[in-house]
Design a protein around this motif. Structure first.
Motif, PDB file in Angstrom:
ATOM      1  N   LYS A 106      62.168  13.076 -94.661  1.00 48.45           N
ATOM      2  CA  LYS A 106      61.857  12.589 -93.323  1.00 48.45           C
ATOM      3  C   LYS A 106      63.032  11.837 -92.716  1.00 48.45           C
ATOM      4  O   LYS A 106      62.864  10.916 -91.930  1.00 48.45           O
ATOM      5  CB  LYS A 106      60.605  11.698 -93.338  1.00 48.45           C
ATOM      6  N   LYS A 146      57.033  13.699 -84.769  1.00 50.59           N
ATOM      7  CA  LYS A 146      56.469  12.424 -85.246  1.00 50.59           C
ATOM      8  C   LYS A 146      55.301  12.107 -84.323  1.00 50.59           C
ATOM      9  O   LYS A 146      54.576  13.011 -83.929  1.00 50.59           O
ATOM     10  CB  LYS A 146      57.516  11.325 -85.275  1.00 50.59           C
ATOM     11  N   ASN A 147      55.059  10.854 -84.000  1.00 50.22           N
ATOM     12  CA  ASN A 147      53.946  10.507 -83.106  1.00 50.22           C
ATOM     13  C   ASN A 147      54.522   9.893 -81.848  1.00 50.22           C
ATOM     14  O   ASN A 147      54.551   8.679 -81.676  1.00 50.22           O
ATOM     15  CB  ASN A 147      52.982   9.533 -83.806  1.00 50.22           C
ATOM     16  N   ASP A 151      52.725  13.744 -86.447  1.00 47.06           N
ATOM     17  CA  ASP A 151      52.826  13.183 -87.799  1.00 47.06           C
ATOM     18  C   ASP A 151      52.000  11.898 -87.797  1.00 47.06           C
ATOM     19  O   ASP A 151      52.515  10.790 -87.828  1.00 47.06           O
ATOM     20  CB  ASP A 151      54.291  12.903 -88.137  1.00 47.06           C
TER      21      ASP A 151
END
Length: 418
Positions: A318, A374-375, A398
């Motif tokens: 990540k 991601k978010n 994510d």
């Protein structure tokens, strides 16, 4: 039945197992490995004559009416075998399955005169496309049971937040799939060794086999163009907006120069095109813009392989930053949704910079799907919902499950349930 698909997705293996387990008589004809079998389809194509030639060339064959499968593998190696499928289907004494890659005849090194003699058996073939393993099949291969996946699906159907331990487990599995992909030989290597470097080595062999296909099947003038298009995909995905651009292939590249090369890669099953729509309404086909499209690799492991092992390692940790990460995750979600059988488009209004990565039709409605590595923020989706008011809008992140009116946030791995 004609089974099409990229080389090494497992067509021969699965058909061979099916034939051996379900028929009293199973006859296997590999027209590439055994070029002498091409003689079976020379001369008259009357079924009785074809069966006679099979009995002359293949050892220990039996013909049991209603309980025989004839499997013609690598059918692209013999154009007349494809023509013969019509007559074998009409005869209907024995079941026939044919399989091959690169079945677009206009790319074969046949002369045009010879190509004109070929008759595609329209109406007599049931053609299906086989893909590499999808994410759910990858989960099975790595030890996740169907029952466990069904339990996960209940959270999706009820739109309930997942416990962090479950969410983290599947996100880790998704990152493994992001790197390993679904090519059977690669998955086997990973399952047997738990070693990402061994998986990468098998991907390298598959990549080399695809290069050999380009050398063998493409014309001299098309080979460098096909390679240039294929090798440009990492650069295409790494752009802020991943729309395919010919100038990314070559400074002065154009559709006129490289269009056929892209078509070749599509026919080979290595890539798919996803077209923009000018209006996200039913039917989407009516609003497609042929000149505006994105290119995605059909197996996500082979897509990340092109970026190199260090990038694959960064994805697992990540650690990867920048626009390339977003493009890679787009290809991941494409891989999952395409293998689900969804016909995909994307939506980008030329008047602004907002983009919805995927739209598809479901039960008479258009469903937008926004992809986040991601978010992150949802400006594009918010504008889309405000303007078009879809019954359902999906954001893949994510993160965890969340609901806000007609907007639903889902962990990326739940794309396998859409």
């Amino acid at each position: 039945m004609l089974v099409n698909g990229a080389r090494q997705v497992g067509k021969t293996f699965i058909i061979d197992v099916f034939g051996r387990e379900n028929y009293k008589s199973y006859i296997y004809l590999n027209l590439f490995k055994n070029p002498e079998y091409k003689q079976i389809f020379e001369g008259e194509l009357e079924p009785a004559e074809i069966y006679k030639r099979i009995s002359l060339l293949v050892k220990n064959v039996k013909f049991i009416e209603g309980n025989t499968l004839i499997f013609i593998d690598e059918i692209q190696a013999c154009s007349k075998a494809r023509t013969a499928l019509k007559f074998l289907a009409m005869d209907d004494k024995y079941d026939i399955i044919a399989s091959g890659s690169l079945l677009g005849l206009h790319y074969n090194k046949l002369s045009q005169e010879k190509a004109d003699e070929i008759s595609i058996p329209v109406g007599f073939e049931h053609e299906v496309e086989m893909h590499s393993l999808d994410f759910e099949e990858f989960l099975w291969a790595t030890g996740v049971s169907e029952g466990t996946i069904e339990n996960l699906k209940e959270y999706y159907e009820q739109k309930k937040a997942l416990p962090d331990t479950i969410k983290d487990l599947y996100q880790n599995k998704l990152r493994e799939y992001l790197v390993v992909g679904g090519m059977p030989a690669v998955v086997n290597a990973f399952v047997e060794t738990s070693n990402f470097q061994e998986a990468f080595k098998v991907q390298q062999k598959i990549f080399k086999a695809y290069e050999d296909d380009i050398q063998h099947y493409a014309t001299n003038t098309e080979r460098p163009k096909i390679r240039a298009c294929y090798y440009s995909i990492p650069r295409q995905l790494a752009k802020e907006y991943s729309k395919f651009q010919y100038k990314t292939v070559e400074k002065n590249g154009s559709a006129k120069k490289y269009g056929n090369a892209l078509d070749w890669l599509v026919d080979a099953g290595l890539i798919k095109l996803v077209h923009n729509v000018s209006l996200p309404e039913m039917p989407l086909k009516a609003y497609e813009q042929p000149e505006n499209f994105k290119v995605y690799v059909t197996d996500i492991g082979l897509a990340t392989h092109q970026f190199g092992f260090e990038t694959q390692s960064a994805l697992l940790r990540k650690d990867l930053k920048g626009h390339a990460k977003g493009g890679i995750y787009e290809n991941l979600i494409f891989d999952i949704l395409h293998k689900r059988g969804l016909a995909l488009n994307y939506y980008k209004n030329g008047e602004n910079t907002q983009e919805i990565e995927f739209v598809f039709e479901n039960s008479g409605k258009v469903i937008p799907v926004e992809v986040k590595s991601k978010n992150g923020q949802t400006t594009s989706m918010n504008e889309f919902v405000k303007k078009y008011n879809p019954t359902l809008a999906i954001k893949l992140i994510d993160g965890n499950v969340g609901v806000d009116g007609n907007k639903v946030s889902l962990p990326q791995f739940m794309a396998m349930f859409l």
